[in-house]
Scaffold this motif. Sequence first.
Motif, PDB file in Angstrom:
ATOM      1  N   LYS A   8       6.120 -15.718  -1.031  1.00  0.00           N
ATOM      2  CA  LYS A   8       6.176 -15.328  -2.348  1.00  0.00           C
ATOM      3  C   LYS A   8       5.912 -14.148  -2.838  1.00  0.00           C
ATOM      4  N   GLN A   9       5.003 -12.947  -2.290  1.00  0.00           N
ATOM      5  CA  GLN A   9       4.772 -11.732  -2.427  1.00  0.00           C
ATOM      6  C   GLN A   9       5.880 -11.072  -1.657  1.00  0.00           C
ATOM      7  N   ARG A  10       6.911 -11.415  -1.110  1.00  0.00           N
ATOM      8  CA  ARG A  10       7.838 -11.076  -0.575  1.00  0.00           C
ATOM      9  C   ARG A  10       8.523 -10.600  -1.740  1.00  0.00           C
ATOM     10  N   ALA A  11       8.653 -12.154  -2.400  1.00  0.00           N
ATOM     11  CA  ALA A  11      10.295 -12.044  -2.779  1.00  0.00           C
ATOM     12  C   ALA A  11       9.805 -10.825  -4.372  1.00  0.00           C
ATOM     13  N   LYS A  12       8.119 -10.876  -4.513  1.00  0.00           N
ATOM     14  CA  LYS A  12       8.279  -9.707  -5.322  1.00  0.00           C
ATOM     15  C   LYS A  12       7.944  -8.019  -5.177  1.00  0.00           C
ATOM     16  N   ILE A  13       8.213  -8.377  -3.762  1.00  0.00           N
ATOM     17  CA  ILE A  13       7.822  -6.896  -3.084  1.00  0.00           C
ATOM     18  C   ILE A  13       9.349  -7.006  -2.903  1.00  0.00           C
ATOM     19  N   GLU A  14      10.622  -7.070  -2.905  1.00  0.00           N
ATOM     20  CA  GLU A  14      11.217  -7.037  -2.952  1.00  0.00           C
ATOM     21  C   GLU A  14      12.069  -6.221  -4.226  1.00  0.00           C
ATOM     22  N   GLU A  15      11.537  -6.692  -5.105  1.00  0.00           N
ATOM     23  CA  GLU A  15      11.719  -6.354  -6.726  1.00  0.00           C
ATOM     24  C   GLU A  15      11.054  -5.219  -6.460  1.00  0.00           C
ATOM     25  N   ASN A  16       9.068  -5.130  -6.104  1.00  0.00           N
ATOM     26  CA  ASN A  16       8.886  -3.431  -6.539  1.00  0.00           C
ATOM     27  C   ASN A  16       9.583  -3.148  -5.470  1.00  0.00           C
ATOM     28  N   TYR A  17      10.085  -3.010  -4.403  1.00  0.00           N
ATOM     29  CA  TYR A  17      10.620  -2.295  -3.736  1.00  0.00           C
ATOM     30  C   TYR A  17       9.057  -1.661  -2.295  1.00  0.00           C
TER      31      TYR A  17
ATOM     32  N   LYS B 140       6.853   0.551  -2.108  1.00  0.00           N
ATOM     33  CA  LYS B 140       5.198  -0.024  -2.113  1.00  0.00           C
ATOM     34  C   LYS B 140       4.625  -1.062  -2.092  1.00  0.00           C
ATOM     35  N   GLU B 141       5.104  -2.104  -2.567  1.00  0.00           N
ATOM     36  CA  GLU B 141       4.483  -3.135  -2.960  1.00  0.00           C
ATOM     37  C   GLU B 141       5.029  -4.484  -0.988  1.00  0.00           C
ATOM     38  N   LEU B 142       6.482  -3.956  -0.661  1.00  0.00           N
ATOM     39  CA  LEU B 142       6.575  -4.368   1.058  1.00  0.00           C
ATOM     40  C   LEU B 142       5.570  -3.503   1.691  1.00  0.00           C
ATOM     41  N   LEU B 143       4.876  -2.937   1.729  1.00  0.00           N
ATOM     42  CA  LEU B 143       4.216  -2.653   2.745  1.00  0.00           C
ATOM     43  C   LEU B 143       2.640  -2.309   2.689  1.00  0.00           C
ATOM     44  N   LYS B 144       2.353  -2.974   1.626  1.00  0.00           N
ATOM     45  CA  LYS B 144       1.333  -3.224   1.046  1.00  0.00           C
ATOM     46  C   LYS B 144       1.071  -5.314   1.877  1.00  0.00           C
ATOM     47  N   LEU B 145       2.084  -5.806   1.496  1.00  0.00           N
ATOM     48  CA  LEU B 145       1.733  -7.028   1.824  1.00  0.00           C
ATOM     49  C   LEU B 145       1.724  -7.390   2.869  1.00  0.00           C
ATOM     50  N   GLY B 146       2.642  -6.029   4.146  1.00  0.00           N
ATOM     51  CA  GLY B 146       2.409  -5.819   5.344  1.00  0.00           C
ATOM     52  C   GLY B 146       1.064  -5.597   5.823  1.00  0.00           C
ATOM     53  N   LYS B 147       0.357  -5.410   4.925  1.00  0.00           N
ATOM     54  CA  LYS B 147      -0.955  -4.765   5.792  1.00  0.00           C
ATOM     55  C   LYS B 147      -2.325  -5.680   5.654  1.00  0.00           C
TER      56      LYS B 147
END
Length: 410
Positions: A40-49, A51-58
Motif C-alpha cells: 500500500k505504501q509502495r503505491a503511494k510512494i510511487e506517486e510521491n516518488y 523521497k517516500e520510496l526511500l522512507k519505505l525501504g528503511k
Amino acid sequence: MSFEDNFWELEFTGTQGFEVLVRRLKEGKRMCQDLEDFLKQRAKIEENYAKELLKLGKNAGGQLEVGTLRSSWDALKSETEAAARERQAMSQRITAELEKSVKEFKEKQREVRKKTEDTIKRAQTFKKTSFGLENKAKLEYQNKCRQADKAEDAVGKGGHLPPKKYDELKTKAKRLRQESEQRDVAYQDSIKSLDEARVLWEREMEICCRTFQELEEERISFTRNILWKFTNVCSSVAVQEDEMYEHVRNVLERCDVPSDIQLFIQQKRTGTDRPIPVEYENFYGSNPAQSIRPSAHTPQTQQQQPQKHTRSHDPLPAPPPDDGKSASGSGSTSTDATYTTVSDLVTESAEESIGRVRALYDYDAQGDEELTFLEGEVIHVLDKEDENWWCGRVRNRQGMFPRTYVEEMP
C-alpha cells in the motif's frame, strides 16, 4: 521434521507447545500485515516518488520473519531504496494485483487459524478440568481410606467398651469402609475420564500441529510468490529496474519452505515427549487382595492406658504476645460453642485425671501427638511428664501440650 513431533511437553496440563505455535502464527499474521502495508505504501510512494520510496525501504516491517524468507525480505527492502527514481506508473498495478491478494489471503488464514485455536483450547480446558477432578477424587479416596482404617483400629481396641458403644464403633467402621470403596470406584472413574480427556486433547493437538504447519507453509510460499510478483512489476517498468531487482530474484530462488520450517523448529521446539498417562494408585499397594482391610479384630480385655509421650527434648513453643486481655477472664465469660462447658466436663473421664488447667492462649497442634485447644478451655491433666510438656484431654481428644500455655486450677 514436523510440528506434530516437536511441540509436546511432559507437564500433563502444559500448553507451552501450543502457545509457541500460536505465537508463530501471530508473527506470520504480522508479517502478512507488514507485507500489505508495504504494498500500500509502495503505491503511494510511487506517486510521491523517490523521497517516500526511500522512507519505505528503511521503515518496512518483517522483523519477526526468520530463515531464507527473511533473507529475501531484507534484499527486497534494500532494492526498494534503490528504486526511488522509478516512475509512478506501477502504482496502480501494485494496488490492484498484489495488495488485494494479500488482504484476501490474510482473511482466509485468519478463519482457519481461529477455528483451530478454539478447538484446541476447548480440549485443553476439558483436560485441565478432568485433571482437577481426578486430583479431588484421589484425595477423597485417600482420606476415606484413612478414616476407615482408624475406625477399624478403634473397633479392634474397643473390647472393653459397653456393648452399645462397641456396636456404634462397628457400625461407623463399616460405614466408613463402604464409603472408602465408593471413593475408590469414583477415583478409578476419574482416571478413566482423565485419560479420555488426554486422548482427545492429543488428537486435537495433532490436528492443530498439522493445520498450523500447513498454514505456515502456505504463508511462506504465498509471501514468496507475492514478493516475486512484486519484483516482476517493478522490473517491467524499465530494463534498468529489472537489473536492480534481479538481485532480489536471486535471493528469492534460495527461499526454501522446508528449510524455514526446520529452522523455526530447531529454534523454538519444546520437546518430543508427550505427557505420561496418569495411572491408578491403589491405597494399600500393588496387591488387589490388600485393598480391603479386615473389619474385625480380637477385642482387648484390658482397658487401654493413656499413651505416654516423650517431648522433653523438643523446644517449647513461645506463648503468643500479650494483647492486654485476661486469660482467665476470657475463658470464663466466652460463649463460643467450641469452648468446654460444664456438661462437656461431666462426660470426660475424670477418673484418669490428676488435675485440671485452663488455657491461657490458643494453641494449634504441631503434630499428631499434640493437643489443639482454645483460650479459656479446661484441660484434664493425665500426666506431667516434665516441666515443659504435659499430657491431657479436652473435647474427647488426648495429646501433649506446652505447660506455659496453661494455668493450674484449684
